[in-house]
Design an enzyme around this catalytic site. Sequence first.
Site, PDB file in Angstrom:
ATOM      1  N   SER A 134       0.876  -0.979   0.533  1.00 44.20           N
ATOM      2  CA  SER A 134       0.177   0.361  -0.038  1.00 44.20           C
ATOM      3  C   SER A 134       0.900   0.963  -0.015  1.00 44.20           C
ATOM      4  O   SER A 134       1.478   2.140   1.171  1.00 44.20           O
ATOM      5  CB  SER A 134      -1.479   0.329   1.293  1.00 44.20           C
ATOM      6  N   LYS A 160      -1.183  -0.782  -4.436  1.00 44.32           N
ATOM      7  CA  LYS A 160      -1.862   0.140  -3.859  1.00 44.32           C
ATOM      8  C   LYS A 160      -2.058   1.534  -4.006  1.00 44.32           C
ATOM      9  O   LYS A 160      -1.108   1.847  -3.325  1.00 44.32           O
ATOM     10  CB  LYS A 160      -2.962  -1.111  -2.970  1.00 44.32           C
ATOM     11  N   LYS A 162      -2.899   5.322  -2.385  1.00 44.24           N
ATOM     12  CA  LYS A 162      -4.045   5.919  -1.656  1.00 44.24           C
ATOM     13  C   LYS A 162      -4.280   7.059  -2.858  1.00 44.24           C
ATOM     14  O   LYS A 162      -3.651   7.511  -2.799  1.00 44.24           O
ATOM     15  CB  LYS A 162      -3.433   5.986  -0.710  1.00 44.24           C
ATOM     16  N   ASP A 188      -6.921   3.203  -2.893  1.00 41.96           N
ATOM     17  CA  ASP A 188      -8.202   2.975  -1.890  1.00 41.96           C
ATOM     18  C   ASP A 188      -8.315   3.945  -1.049  1.00 41.96           C
ATOM     19  O   ASP A 188      -7.578   5.390  -1.603  1.00 41.96           O
ATOM     20  CB  ASP A 188      -7.597   2.027  -0.675  1.00 41.96           C
ATOM     21  N   ASN A 190     -10.278   5.611   1.104  1.00 48.02           N
ATOM     22  CA  ASN A 190     -11.060   5.493   2.844  1.00 48.02           C
ATOM     23  C   ASN A 190     -12.474   6.544   2.553  1.00 48.02           C
ATOM     24  O   ASN A 190     -11.437   7.128   3.369  1.00 48.02           O
ATOM     25  CB  ASN A 190      -9.860   5.379   3.480  1.00 48.02           C
ATOM     26  N   GLU A 213     -11.123   0.617  -3.810  1.00 46.25           N
ATOM     27  CA  GLU A 213     -11.059   0.301  -2.340  1.00 46.25           C
ATOM     28  C   GLU A 213     -12.234   1.568  -1.751  1.00 46.25           C
ATOM     29  O   GLU A 213     -11.414   2.526  -1.949  1.00 46.25           O
ATOM     30  CB  GLU A 213     -10.197  -0.363  -1.561  1.00 46.25           C
ATOM     31  N   ASP A 238     -14.179  -2.354   2.633  1.00 44.46           N
ATOM     32  CA  ASP A 238     -13.106  -2.314   3.096  1.00 44.46           C
ATOM     33  C   ASP A 238     -13.840  -2.137   4.877  1.00 44.46           C
ATOM     34  O   ASP A 238     -14.205  -2.496   5.454  1.00 44.46           O
ATOM     35  CB  ASP A 238     -11.686  -1.863   3.435  1.00 44.46           C
ATOM     36  N   LYS A 262     -10.063  -7.542   6.740  1.00 45.00           N
ATOM     37  CA  LYS A 262      -9.797  -7.564   8.306  1.00 45.00           C
ATOM     38  C   LYS A 262     -10.055  -7.817   9.698  1.00 45.00           C
ATOM     39  O   LYS A 262     -11.281  -7.785  10.288  1.00 45.00           O
ATOM     40  CB  LYS A 262      -9.399  -5.789   8.169  1.00 45.00           C
ATOM     41  N   GLY A 290      -4.779  -4.584   5.463  1.00 49.67           N
ATOM     42  CA  GLY A 290      -3.504  -4.275   6.798  1.00 49.67           C
ATOM     43  C   GLY A 290      -3.819  -3.280   7.431  1.00 49.67           C
ATOM     44  O   GLY A 290      -4.729  -2.705   7.175  1.00 49.67           O
TER      45      GLY A 290
HETATM   46  O1  SMG Z   1      -0.721  -2.891   6.801  1.00 48.66           O
HETATM   47  O2  SMG Z   1       0.000  -2.579   3.964  1.00 48.66           O
HETATM   48  C1  SMG Z   1      -0.710  -2.737   5.225  1.00 48.66           C
HETATM   49  C2  SMG Z   1      -1.937  -1.444   5.166  1.00 48.66           C
HETATM   50  C3  SMG Z   1      -2.610  -1.191   4.063  1.00 48.66           C
HETATM   51  O3  SMG Z   1      -3.829   0.940   3.195  1.00 48.66           O
HETATM   52  C4  SMG Z   1      -3.312  -0.052   4.135  1.00 48.66           C
HETATM   53  N1  SMG Z   1      -4.795   0.115   5.225  1.00 48.66           N
HETATM   54  O4  SMG Z   1      -7.623   1.043   4.380  1.00 48.66           O
HETATM   55  O5  SMG Z   1      -6.644  -0.614   3.805  1.00 48.66           O
HETATM   56  C5  SMG Z   1      -7.319   0.744   4.189  1.00 48.66           C
HETATM   57  C6  SMG Z   1      -5.738   0.756   4.635  1.00 48.66           C
HETATM   58  C7  SMG Z   1      -5.986   0.982   6.789  1.00 48.66           C
HETATM   59  C8  SMG Z   1      -4.513   1.365   7.042  1.00 48.66           C
HETATM   60  S1  SMG Z   1      -4.999   3.055   7.140  1.00 48.66           S
HETATM   61  C9  SMG Z   1      -3.172   4.377   8.249  1.00 48.66           C
HETATM   62 MG    MG Z   2      -8.736  -0.102   2.914  1.00 49.87          MG
END
Ligand code: SMG
Ligand code: MG
Length: 368
Positions: A134, A160, A162, A188, A190, A213, A238, A262, A290
């Site tokens: 990510s 991935k 963001k 992603d 969020n 995502e 997610d 998750k 993750g």
């Molecule tokens: O553990 O590699 C990891 C993080 C992967 O992008 C990641 N997690 O929304 O999927 C998600 C985010 C949540 C945490 S962002 C601080």
């Molecule tokens: Mg996510």
Amino acid sequence: MRLEGLELRRIAMPLVAPFRTSFGTERERDVLLVRAVGADAEGWGECVAMAAPLYSSEHVDGAAEVIRRFLAPALAGRDVDAWTVEALFAPIKGHPMAKAAVQTAVLDAVLRAAGTPLGGFLGAVRDRVPAGVSVGIMDSVPALLDAVAGYLDAGYLRIKLKIEPGWDVEPVRAVRERFGDAVLLQVDANTAYTLGDARQLARLDPFDLLLIEQPLPEDDVRGHAALARLVRTPICLDESIVSARAAADAIALGACSIVNIKPGRVGGYLEARRVHDVCVANGVAVWAGGMLETGLGRAANVTLAALPGFTLPDDTSASDRYYARDITAPFVLEAGHVAVPAGPGIGVAPIPDVLAEVTTATSWIPLK
Ligand code: SMG
Ligand code: MG
């Protein structure tokens, strides 16, 4: 197993580089660990709640408080395994990350006592899983391309990105132009968009992404269903998937064709397995998300990702993606894969000296 008590331990883990998402920038991970101590075995669980309630409504201080005041007392004087823990916690609403941490610690202890690996318990069918990475929002496209180049050189099998409004089509186009169409690529958000942004999100369609995502808010499942009819890129949820029932509803509504699992978000590995099963029964692909876990949480996530329905690369990067020194033996990339631990329970344990160095507080909750 009869528990003697729970140890709550807070550790401070500096990240190797800031990690920026649409909701904030992480520089250090403030982690709550739970150690479940039984008469003849102990186990560990990692709470994935973040310092502030920006990913979901939980935060790490709140999770510790919920464990102390409500979850631990529910276990006092009981014989427990993972299922009884889940049942004893059921009357307490919400707080899945707090619940998952305790359930995992108990599960680890019980499996260790029995000499059973978590993979055998969950039904894992692989001994290694394909690792994706990510990549946070960056200050510039050149900085992003440098980061992606480094991860591809390291062997990561999927990238991935963001995204957020203002950082979506341009970085995706730049990565495609520089690294080509063969790279497995996904984004992603969020929850950073609204349904009104459908036209902008459709501009991602030409780039052949594996998935988008969680573009819309957690509770906007119907919006995701509408969006899925307006964009070609598959929608993956997610934040919205808080239980197996939520997964079944989202799938029935046509809100997603892929699910990120998750365990912390759904209250533990038992429910994570049920989410997997619901998705498999509906022909929906899943992959493991993750939360910047240390080796403890990573070990269990990597094991979950070895279940048969996990058919896309996971957010199961190597430890050094986030931490210069992990609290367990580090997870490393081998030909783009991470190995599933083979030992009893979650298969890893903290290295005492390292753990002591990063610990900021401990407390003991007796349960006898
Ligand atoms: O553990 O590699 C990891 C993080 C992967 O992008 C990641 N997690 O929304 O999927 C998600 C985010 C949540 C945490 S962002 C601080
Ligand atoms: Mg996510």
